[in-house]
Design an enzyme around this catalytic site. Structure first.
Site, PDB file in Angstrom:
ATOM      1  N   ARG A 174       0.870  -1.172   0.000  1.00 42.20           N
ATOM      2  CA  ARG A 174       0.000   0.000   0.000  1.00 42.20           C
ATOM      3  C   ARG A 174       0.913   1.231   0.000  1.00 42.20           C
ATOM      4  NH1 ARG A 174      -2.806  -3.760  -0.614  1.00 42.20           N
ATOM      5  NH2 ARG A 174      -4.870  -4.221   0.274  1.00 42.20           N
ATOM      6  N   GLU A 236      -1.742 -16.512 -14.941  1.00 41.92           N
ATOM      7  CA  GLU A 236      -0.762 -17.549 -15.295  1.00 41.92           C
ATOM      8  C   GLU A 236      -0.438 -18.473 -14.127  1.00 41.92           C
ATOM      9  OE1 GLU A 236      -0.164 -14.172 -16.348  1.00 41.92           O
ATOM     10  OE2 GLU A 236      -1.266 -14.934 -18.088  1.00 41.92           O
ATOM     11  N   GLY A 263      -8.949  -8.618  -3.464  1.00 42.58           N
ATOM     12  CA  GLY A 263      -9.186  -9.770  -2.596  1.00 42.58           C
ATOM     13  C   GLY A 263      -8.670 -11.072  -3.150  1.00 42.58           C
ATOM     14  N   ASP A 266      -5.632 -12.280  -1.228  1.00 44.09           N
ATOM     15  CA  ASP A 266      -5.977 -12.763   0.108  1.00 44.09           C
ATOM     16  C   ASP A 266      -6.574 -14.159   0.029  1.00 44.09           C
ATOM     17  OD1 ASP A 266      -5.175 -10.245   1.053  1.00 44.09           O
ATOM     18  OD2 ASP A 266      -7.195  -9.438   0.787  1.00 44.09           O
TER      19      ASP A 266
END
Length: 317
Positions: A174, A236, A263, A266
Site C-alpha cells: 500500500r 498464469e 481480494g 488474500d
C-alpha cells in the site's frame, strides 16, 4: 517443552467497512452502494475460518455502527475476536470501491487515517494468546497503517518465531501508507525476512527486489531465510521455490469473467496457508491458492468468493 495450541492461525490487522458502488463509473457519480467488509488480514481470516480452521483475529475498532457491524461479521464467521479492542474514543475506518467492467483493478478510496486500528501498539499483544496459535499470518498492510502498527507487527513475528511457530507473510503493498518507496521496501523486506512462507505478487516482487523474473524474486527471499516463496502470476498461476518441494510452476484456473480483482491475493493466501497447515504438499497448496484466487475475482466483494470446506472438498482440493 512445546506449549499446547488452542487454534490454528492468528492474525493482526485493520478491518474496514467497504461500500461498493452498485454501478460502473467514477465513485463520485455513484448513488447506491453495497455494504461489505474489507481488510487484507480479515479477508484471509474469513477464508481460513470457512475452510474449518480455528482462527483468531486481533485489532481495534470503534464502538460506532461500522465497528459493531464488522465485529458481528467476524464473529458470525466463527473467528475468535476476544482480542479485538472496542475503543469508544476512536472511529472505525472505511473505504469506497468503484465498479469496473473491463477486468481492471477497480478504484479504491480509503478513509482510515487516525482510525481505531491505527492506534494498535506492541503493548496490545497478549503473548500467551498469540502463542496459543500454531501459525501467524502477517501482511504489509497492518505494518503500514501507522508508526505504532509497524513495531506491533514486528513484535508479533518475534514472539511467534521465538515460540517455534510458523509465519506466513504477504507483502500486500500500500504505497500511499508509507513515507516513501525506499522506506516501504526496507520495512517490507525486513518483515519478509522474519517469515517462513513469503507470498509476493510478481509486480510487488519486482518493486521490492529489483528482480525481473519469478525465479529471481523467489531467490531473493529464499536467500534471506524463507523456507517457501510463492510468486503470484495472476491468470498464469504461480511459481514456487521451497525447501520441501524444490521449484515449480502451477497453472492458473480459467475465469470466464473478471468482476473484481480486489481480494484475489488474500484468497490465494488462505488457500496456500490452509493447505500447508493441513500437511498438504507445496504444489497442492499452491494449486488450492490459485483456485481460490480465481473464485475471488469472479464476485463483487472481497470475501464473497471464498469457499466453504464443502465447496473445497467438492472441487477435490
Amino acid at each position: 517443552m512445546t506449549e499446547p495450541t488452542a487454534f490454528d492461525v492468528a492474525t493482526f490487522g485493520e478491518a474496514m467497512l467497504l461500500l461498493v458502488a452498485a454501478e460502473p463509473g467514477p465513485i463520485e457519480h455513484a448513488t447506491m452502494f453495497h455494504r461489505r467488509t474489507a481488510g487484507a488480514e480479515t479477508n484471509v481470516a474469513i477464508g481460513l475460518a470457512r475452510l474449518g480452521l480455528k482462527v483468531g483475529w486481533a485489532s481495534r475498532l470503534g464502538t460506532d455502527s461500522m465497528g459493531r457491524a464488522l465485529l458481528a461479521t467476524m464473529q458470525a464467521e466463527g473467528i475468535d475476536c476476544s482480542h479485538v479492542i472496542c475503543d469508544a474514543a476512536q472511529r472505525t475506518g472505511f473505504q469506497f470501491k468503484g465498479r469496473v467492467i473491463d477486468g481492471s483493478d477497480p478504484p479504491v478510496e480509503y478513509h482510515r487515517k487516525g482510525s481505531a486500528a491505527s492506534h494498535m501498539r506492541p503493548e496490545d499483544i497478549d503473548e500467551a494468546w498469540l502463542r496459543s496459535a500454531r501459525h501467524l499470518h502477517a501482511t504489509g498492510v497492518f505494518a503500514a497503517v501507522s508508526d505504532t502498527t509497524l513495531p506491533t507487527a514486528l513484535r508479533s513475528m518475534e514472539i511467534m518465531r521465538a515460540a517455534g511457530r510458523s509465519i506466513s507473510f504477504d507483502p500486500n503493498l500500500r504505497p500511499t501508507l508509507w513515507a516513501g518507496e525506499a522506506r516501504m521496501r526496507e520495512c517490507i523486506n525486513d518483515l519478509a525476512a522474519r517469515a517462513d512462507w513469503v507470498l509476493p505478487g510478481m509486480e510487488e516482487g519486482r518493486l521490492l527486489t529489483g528482480e525481473s523474473t519469478p525465479e529471481g524474486v523467489a531467490r531473493f527471499y529464499r536467500g534471506r531465510g524463507a523456507k517457501l516463496v510463492v510468486v503470484k502470476l495472476g491468470p498464469e498461476g504461480a511459481y514456487y521455490d521451497s525447501d520441501a518441494a524444490g521449484t515449480g510452476h502451477v497453472e492458473g484456473f480459467p475465469v470466464k469473467e473478471v468482476v473484481d480483482t480486489v481480494g484475489a491475493g488474500d484468497g490465494f493466501a488462505a488457500g496456500v496457508v490452509s493447505a500447508l497447515l493441513e500437511g498438504r504438499s507445496v504444489p497442492e497448496a499452491v494449486r488450492r491458492g490459485a483456485w481460490i484466487g480465481a473464485r475471488a475475482v469472479q464476485v463483487l466483494g472481497d470475501t464473497e468468493g471464498l469457499p466453504t470446506r464443502a465447496e473445497l472438498d467438492a472441487a477435490d482440493l
